[in-house]
Design a protein around this motif. Structure first.
Motif, PDB file in Angstrom:
ATOM      1  N   LEU A 178       0.850  -1.182   0.000  1.00 58.86           N
ATOM      2  CA  LEU A 178       0.000   0.000   0.000  1.00 58.86           C
ATOM      3  C   LEU A 178       0.886   1.233   0.000  1.00 58.86           C
ATOM      4  N   ALA A 179       0.560   2.198  -0.847  1.00 63.74           N
ATOM      5  CA  ALA A 179       1.309   3.451  -0.909  1.00 63.74           C
ATOM      6  C   ALA A 179       0.295   4.592  -0.921  1.00 63.74           C
ATOM      7  N   ASN A 180       0.404   5.488   0.059  1.00 60.75           N
ATOM      8  CA  ASN A 180      -0.616   6.534   0.190  1.00 60.75           C
ATOM      9  C   ASN A 180      -0.219   7.884  -0.402  1.00 60.75           C
ATOM     10  N   GLY A 181       1.031   8.032  -0.831  1.00 56.67           N
ATOM     11  CA  GLY A 181       1.453   9.280  -1.459  1.00 56.67           C
ATOM     12  C   GLY A 181       1.689  10.437  -0.515  1.00 56.67           C
ATOM     13  N   ALA A 182       1.647  10.194   0.783  1.00 56.58           N
ATOM     14  CA  ALA A 182       1.775  11.272   1.767  1.00 56.58           C
ATOM     15  C   ALA A 182       3.185  11.856   1.863  1.00 56.58           C
ATOM     16  N   ALA A 183       4.165  11.214   1.264  1.00 52.85           N
ATOM     17  CA  ALA A 183       5.548  11.704   1.360  1.00 52.85           C
ATOM     18  C   ALA A 183       5.742  13.036   0.648  1.00 52.85           C
ATOM     19  N   GLY A 184       4.894  13.322  -0.318  1.00 53.52           N
ATOM     20  CA  GLY A 184       4.996  14.592  -1.023  1.00 53.52           C
ATOM     21  C   GLY A 184       6.034  14.595  -2.134  1.00 53.52           C
ATOM     22  N   ASN A 185       6.583  13.446  -2.488  1.00 57.90           N
ATOM     23  CA  ASN A 185       7.567  13.363  -3.561  1.00 57.90           C
ATOM     24  C   ASN A 185       6.890  13.452  -4.926  1.00 57.90           C
ATOM     25  N   ASP A 186       7.693  13.768  -5.959  1.00 58.53           N
ATOM     26  CA  ASP A 186       7.174  13.673  -7.317  1.00 58.53           C
ATOM     27  C   ASP A 186       6.820  12.211  -7.564  1.00 58.53           C
ATOM     28  N   GLU A 187       5.782  11.961  -8.342  1.00 62.02           N
ATOM     29  CA  GLU A 187       5.350  10.592  -8.564  1.00 62.02           C
ATOM     30  C   GLU A 187       6.454   9.760  -9.208  1.00 62.02           C
ATOM     31  N   VAL A 188       6.703   8.604  -8.631  1.00 62.80           N
ATOM     32  CA  VAL A 188       7.685   7.664  -9.169  1.00 62.80           C
ATOM     33  C   VAL A 188       7.012   6.890 -10.293  1.00 62.80           C
ATOM     34  N   VAL A 189       7.680   6.824 -11.437  1.00 62.39           N
ATOM     35  CA  VAL A 189       7.160   6.089 -12.587  1.00 62.39           C
ATOM     36  C   VAL A 189       8.226   5.124 -13.092  1.00 62.39           C
ATOM     37  N   SER A 190       7.803   4.175 -13.901  1.00 62.82           N
ATOM     38  CA  SER A 190       8.708   3.157 -14.439  1.00 62.82           C
ATOM     39  C   SER A 190       9.857   3.766 -15.219  1.00 62.82           C
ATOM     40  N   GLY A 191      11.024   3.158 -15.069  1.00 62.02           N
ATOM     41  CA  GLY A 191      12.193   3.558 -15.846  1.00 62.02           C
ATOM     42  C   GLY A 191      12.946   4.760 -15.308  1.00 62.02           C
ATOM     43  N   THR A 192      12.633   5.193 -14.099  1.00 59.65           N
ATOM     44  CA  THR A 192      13.296   6.369 -13.535  1.00 59.65           C
ATOM     45  C   THR A 192      14.223   5.949 -12.394  1.00 59.65           C
ATOM     46  N   PRO A 193      15.160   6.828 -12.020  1.00 59.32           N
ATOM     47  CA  PRO A 193      16.003   6.524 -10.859  1.00 59.32           C
ATOM     48  C   PRO A 193      15.180   6.305  -9.580  1.00 59.32           C
ATOM     49  N   GLY A 194      14.057   6.995  -9.464  1.00 58.91           N
ATOM     50  CA  GLY A 194      13.191   6.813  -8.307  1.00 58.91           C
ATOM     51  C   GLY A 194      12.655   5.390  -8.220  1.00 58.91           C
ATOM     52  N   GLU A 195      12.317   4.821  -9.373  1.00 57.17           N
ATOM     53  CA  GLU A 195      11.839   3.432  -9.385  1.00 57.17           C
ATOM     54  C   GLU A 195      12.948   2.490  -8.916  1.00 57.17           C
ATOM     55  N   ALA A 196      14.159   2.693  -9.420  1.00 58.17           N
ATOM     56  CA  ALA A 196      15.284   1.830  -9.036  1.00 58.17           C
ATOM     57  C   ALA A 196      15.549   1.911  -7.531  1.00 58.17           C
ATOM     58  N   LEU A 197      15.486   3.110  -6.976  1.00 57.30           N
ATOM     59  CA  LEU A 197      15.710   3.293  -5.545  1.00 57.30           C
ATOM     60  C   LEU A 197      14.600   2.626  -4.723  1.00 57.30           C
ATOM     61  N   PHE A 198      13.356   2.821  -5.146  1.00 56.21           N
ATOM     62  CA  PHE A 198      12.237   2.186  -4.451  1.00 56.21           C
ATOM     63  C   PHE A 198      12.341   0.671  -4.558  1.00 56.21           C
ATOM     64  N   GLN A 199      12.705   0.160  -5.731  1.00 55.07           N
ATOM     65  CA  GLN A 199      12.834  -1.282  -5.929  1.00 55.07           C
ATOM     66  C   GLN A 199      13.867  -1.878  -4.982  1.00 55.07           C
ATOM     67  N   GLU A 200      14.989  -1.198  -4.849  1.00 52.15           N
ATOM     68  CA  GLU A 200      16.045  -1.671  -3.943  1.00 52.15           C
ATOM     69  C   GLU A 200      15.535  -1.746  -2.499  1.00 52.15           C
ATOM     70  N   ALA A 201      14.819  -0.724  -2.077  1.00 52.51           N
ATOM     71  CA  ALA A 201      14.287  -0.701  -0.704  1.00 52.51           C
ATOM     72  C   ALA A 201      13.209  -1.767  -0.512  1.00 52.51           C
ATOM     73  N   LEU A 202      12.332  -1.922  -1.490  1.00 50.57           N
ATOM     74  CA  LEU A 202      11.269  -2.922  -1.399  1.00 50.57           C
ATOM     75  C   LEU A 202      11.860  -4.333  -1.397  1.00 50.57           C
ATOM     76  N   ASN A 203      12.858  -4.573  -2.228  1.00 54.78           N
ATOM     77  CA  ASN A 203      13.543  -5.872  -2.224  1.00 54.78           C
ATOM     78  C   ASN A 203      14.094  -6.175  -0.833  1.00 54.78           C
ATOM     79  N   HIS A 204      14.739  -5.198  -0.234  1.00 54.04           N
ATOM     80  CA  HIS A 204      15.338  -5.387   1.092  1.00 54.04           C
ATOM     81  C   HIS A 204      14.276  -5.764   2.127  1.00 54.04           C
ATOM     82  N   VAL A 205      13.188  -5.025   2.166  1.00 55.39           N
ATOM     83  CA  VAL A 205      12.129  -5.298   3.133  1.00 55.39           C
ATOM     84  C   VAL A 205      11.553  -6.699   2.913  1.00 55.39           C
TER      85      VAL A 205
END
Length: 164
Positions: free
Chosen positions: A63-90
């Motif tokens: 579940l992701a509620n968007g409350a962080a206030g970041n620009d929306e993360v979309v496929s193929g961006t550095p934000g996706e890669a960073l989120f993927q790394e964190a999600l993999n770890h968890v």
């Protein structure tokens, strides 16, 4: 990211009686979140086994509620890669905890396959060893027998050979 998971037995294949819930306040495109979760589950929850049995009750939800206030993360961006790394770890850490808490579990083994022709071959080899009752018996008795590991890999190879 935060997460919690429950499971004790019947932890194979594909989650079995496992329930996991992961939350984040990231703003992320729905399709990107779904793809990231599938990748993380493939590397974590879908790679664990306790007893080799399965059931009909399994789920991993993010579940992701968007409350962080970041620009929306979309496929193929550095934000996706960073989120993927964190999600993999968890997901990997939660999956390891599930195995350690498994019904009757007294040992935790992590199997690493090197030199496989493909990721799928490595996955099949790892699960053949992990689900082998002879391998489990050897480790439970604290007598890690390389012959049993090689036997598990050999049985897996013969199955592939017949399928070809």
């Amino acid at each position: 990211l935060g997460g919690m998971a429950k499971g004790s037995g019947m932890i194979a294949p594909h989650l079995a009686t496992l329930l996991a819930f992961i939350t984040s306040d990231i703003k992320i495109e729905k399709g990107c979140l779904k793809t990231c979760l599938q990748r993380a589950v493939d590397k974590s929850f879908d790679m664990i086994t306790v007893d080799g049995d399965t059931s009909t009750n399994d789920m991993v939800a993010v579940l992701a509620n968007g409350a962080a206030g970041n620009d929306e993360v979309v496929s193929g961006t550095p934000g996706e890669a960073l989120f993927q790394e964190a999600l993999n770890h968890v997901c990997i850490e939660l999956a390891k905890m599930i195995v350690k808490d498994g019904e009757g579990a007294t040992k935790f083994l992590e199997i690493r396959i090197k030199g496989a022709a493909s990721q799928e071959d490595a996955r099949k080899a790892a699960m053949a060893v992990a689900n082998s009752n002879l391998v489990k018996t050897a480790f439970f008795g604290e007598d890690p027998n390389w012959g049993r590991i090689i036997c598990a890999l050999g049985i897996m190879y013969r199955r592939w050979d017949r399928a070809a």
